[in-house]
Design an enzyme around this catalytic site. Structure first.
Site, mmCIF file in Angstrom:
data_model
loop_
_atom_site.group_PDB
_atom_site.id
_atom_site.type_symbol
_atom_site.label_atom_id
_atom_site.label_comp_id
_atom_site.label_asym_id
_atom_site.label_seq_id
_atom_site.Cartn_x
_atom_site.Cartn_y
_atom_site.Cartn_z
ATOM 1 N N ASP A 98 0.815 -1.223 0.000
ATOM 2 C CA ASP A 98 0.000 0.000 0.000
ATOM 3 C C ASP A 98 0.845 1.268 0.000
ATOM 4 O O ASP A 98 0.654 2.167 -0.807
ATOM 5 C CB ASP A 98 -0.923 0.033 1.234
ATOM 6 C CG ASP A 98 -2.057 -0.987 1.120
ATOM 7 O OD1 ASP A 98 -2.287 -1.478 0.003
ATOM 8 O OD2 ASP A 98 -2.691 -1.267 2.147
ATOM 9 N N ARG A 157 -1.509 3.537 16.188
ATOM 10 C CA ARG A 157 -1.880 4.596 15.233
ATOM 11 C C ARG A 157 -1.676 6.014 15.761
ATOM 12 O O ARG A 157 -1.101 6.847 15.068
ATOM 13 C CB ARG A 157 -3.317 4.403 14.721
ATOM 14 C CG ARG A 157 -3.553 3.084 13.978
ATOM 15 C CD ARG A 157 -2.418 2.689 13.105
ATOM 16 N NE ARG A 157 -2.703 1.594 12.194
ATOM 17 C CZ ARG A 157 -1.763 0.927 11.552
ATOM 18 N NH1 ARG A 157 -0.485 1.223 11.710
ATOM 19 N NH2 ARG A 157 -2.082 -0.057 10.730
ATOM 20 N N ASP A 198 -8.328 2.229 10.837
ATOM 21 C CA ASP A 198 -7.050 2.928 10.912
ATOM 22 C C ASP A 198 -7.122 4.353 10.366
ATOM 23 O O ASP A 198 -6.525 5.271 10.920
ATOM 24 C CB ASP A 198 -5.964 2.132 10.175
ATOM 25 C CG ASP A 198 -5.542 0.887 10.957
ATOM 26 O OD1 ASP A 198 -5.661 0.919 12.200
ATOM 27 O OD2 ASP A 198 -5.110 -0.094 10.336
ATOM 28 N N SER A 251 -2.810 -9.449 4.415
ATOM 29 C CA SER A 251 -2.398 -8.119 4.845
ATOM 30 C C SER A 251 -2.080 -8.204 6.331
ATOM 31 O O SER A 251 -2.912 -8.615 7.138
ATOM 32 C CB SER A 251 -3.531 -7.114 4.586
ATOM 33 O OG SER A 251 -3.301 -5.936 5.317
HETATM 34 N N1 ARG Z 1 -9.255 -4.707 12.837
HETATM 35 C C1 ARG Z 1 -8.082 -4.341 13.564
HETATM 36 C C2 ARG Z 1 -8.175 -2.919 14.011
HETATM 37 O O1 ARG Z 1 -8.986 -2.194 13.543
HETATM 38 C C3 ARG Z 1 -6.809 -4.645 12.810
HETATM 39 C C4 ARG Z 1 -6.484 -3.756 11.676
HETATM 40 C C5 ARG Z 1 -5.274 -4.247 10.998
HETATM 41 N N2 ARG Z 1 -4.783 -3.294 10.082
HETATM 42 C C6 ARG Z 1 -4.055 -3.612 9.036
HETATM 43 N N3 ARG Z 1 -3.595 -2.623 8.343
HETATM 44 N N4 ARG Z 1 -3.794 -4.840 8.687
HETATM 45 O O2 ARG Z 1 -7.437 -2.507 14.881
#
Ligand code: ARG
Length: 400
Positions: free
Chosen positions: A14, A94, A123, A174
């Site tokens: 990405d 984050r 995110d 991912s």
């Molecule tokens: N669903 C989880 C969260 O919102 C994990 C997100 C994982 N992110 C990723 N870029 N693979 O915290």
């Protein structure tokens, strides 16, 4: 000279295609920033890959200690498990990444920051709210969200533009990883009826292949924070890494659940968070020793609010400080040790002791010499059950 943008760069698919896309679409100079929160394997080659992909400069910041101490430890104090299962390992990183993006943007006099989140997840919310809170003047660019490319299209774009990507083309997953845990998404996992294939796990041994003998560990806590493992003092990073290793070896920390994202989507999420599961299990148990039942009942509500706010991107909301004030006050008495038994995917507390413990053997014992006066129980029960008794009498009378 072009305007500058600082991009949060993981070296994955990405953010690698994002560099080129920002240059083509906006004409900005791209500066990449990689934050090491643990779990990143190829940090050394990132700079090279970033510059090859078109960035003018690359920064790398080791933020493991800060992440462990200021973010992960706050989550342990709050027993943070979103929807009772997910230790919010990704969510916690984050706001830290956002704050570093803002720092570098200020240093470089950039007019924008960028991140590789899609428009479908949590995110983006966590990044955007934190950035807007810390530096409302910065423009926020989210190439993947704006561009709406599928993973296959991204791979094609990367090939066309000779963008070096680390994701092996055949890997359909991912991944997001840090010292507190690992999240695995995409591919076959999108079918929630199918068991996750063994190949996706890296931190945890399958329970079938775990050692045949249990492993015991003892964790020492001071003011709600883990300080030692089996009697030896450790830094937060050492502690998280060591616990993760021992627990992972014994199959502890696999999570597979249906999760409600803030944007409304239900998603199947798979994690391995060995250190998190051990630490929260131990911390919760110690709290039960030292806090009154009244405090425990109220703290549970506070913990849920804390976790939901952190999950939903409100790290910079004043609410977090308000809740932390309550939590930190309770943690003054969360001192002591907890012994855990790790065995084939299981993690159980098998012993605890604390100088602040409210457990009194003299009160609890069924043996002679107890200080508990059983004659007081009769009057207590009379008043405790008074309304229950009256309600039943009234009900019966009215039925006549
Ligand atoms: N669903 C989880 C969260 O919102 C994990 C997100 C994982 N992110 C990723 N870029 N693979 O915290």
């Amino acid at each position: 000279m072009s305007d500058k943008v600082v991009l949060a760069y993981s070296g994955g698919l990405d953010t690698s295609v994002a560099i080129k896309w920002i240059i083509e679409k906006y004409g900005y100079d791209v500066i990449t920033l990689t934050i090491d929160v643990g779990g990143e394997e190829e940090l050394d080659s990132l700079k090279e890959r970033s510059l090859k992909s078109g960035a003018i400069k690359h920064y790398s910041i080791d933020a493991k200690e800060e992440f462990a101490h200021d973010y992960v430890y706050a989550a342990i104090k709050a027993n943070a498990l979103y929807q009772d299962q997910y230790p919010i390992s990704t969510a916690l990183s984050r706001p830290l990444i956002a704050s570093k993006l803002v720092d570098i943007a200020k240093k470089e006099k950039a007019i924008a920051v960028a991140h590789g989140s899609t428009g479908k997840g949590n995110d983006q919310v966590r990044f955007d709210v934190a950035i807007a809170s810390l530096a409302p003047e910065l423009r926020i660019i989210a190439p993947i969200r704006e561009w709406k490319l599928s993973r296959e299209e991204e791979i094609k774009y990367a090939k066309q533009h000779n963008i070096p990507v680390s994701t092996k083309p055949e890997s359909p997953y991912s991944i997001d990883e840090n010292i507190y845990g690992r999240s695995i998404e995409c591919g076959i996992l999108e079918d929630p009826s199918i068991e996750p294939p063994e190949e996706i796990f890296e931190l945890t041994t399958s329970p079938e292949k775990c050692p045949n003998d249990p492993e015991y560990i003892t964790l020492g806590f001071e003011r709600g924070i883990p300080k030692s493992l089996d009697g030896s003092k450790k830094t937060p990073v050492e502690l998280l890494e060591d616990i993760s290793h021992i627990a992972g070896k014994n199959g502890v920390g696999r999570i597979d659940h249906i999760e409600d994202r803030l944007v409304g989507i239900k998603s199947r999420e798979v994690y391995e968070c060995p250190a998190a599961m051990v630490l929260i299990t131990a911390h919760k148990d110690l709290e039960k020793c030292v806090l009154t039942r009244h405090e425990l009942a109220f703290k549970k509500l506070v913990d849920i609010q804390w976790t939901v706010a952190a999950y939903n991107g409100l790290w910079t909301d004043p609410l977090m400080n308000d809740l932390n004030a309550f939590i930190d006050k309770t943690q003054e008495r969360v001192n002591g040790t907890v012994k855990l038994k790790l065995f084939k995917g299981n993690c159980r507390v098998v012993g605890r002791s604390s100088p602040d413990s409210l457990y009194s053997r003299k009160l609890a014992t069924y043996e002679a010499g107890t200080t508990f006066d059983q004659t007081k129980a009769i009057g207590f029960i009379e008043l405790w059950g008074l309304q229950t008794k009256v309600a039943n009498i009234v009900k019966r009378d009215n039925q006549k």
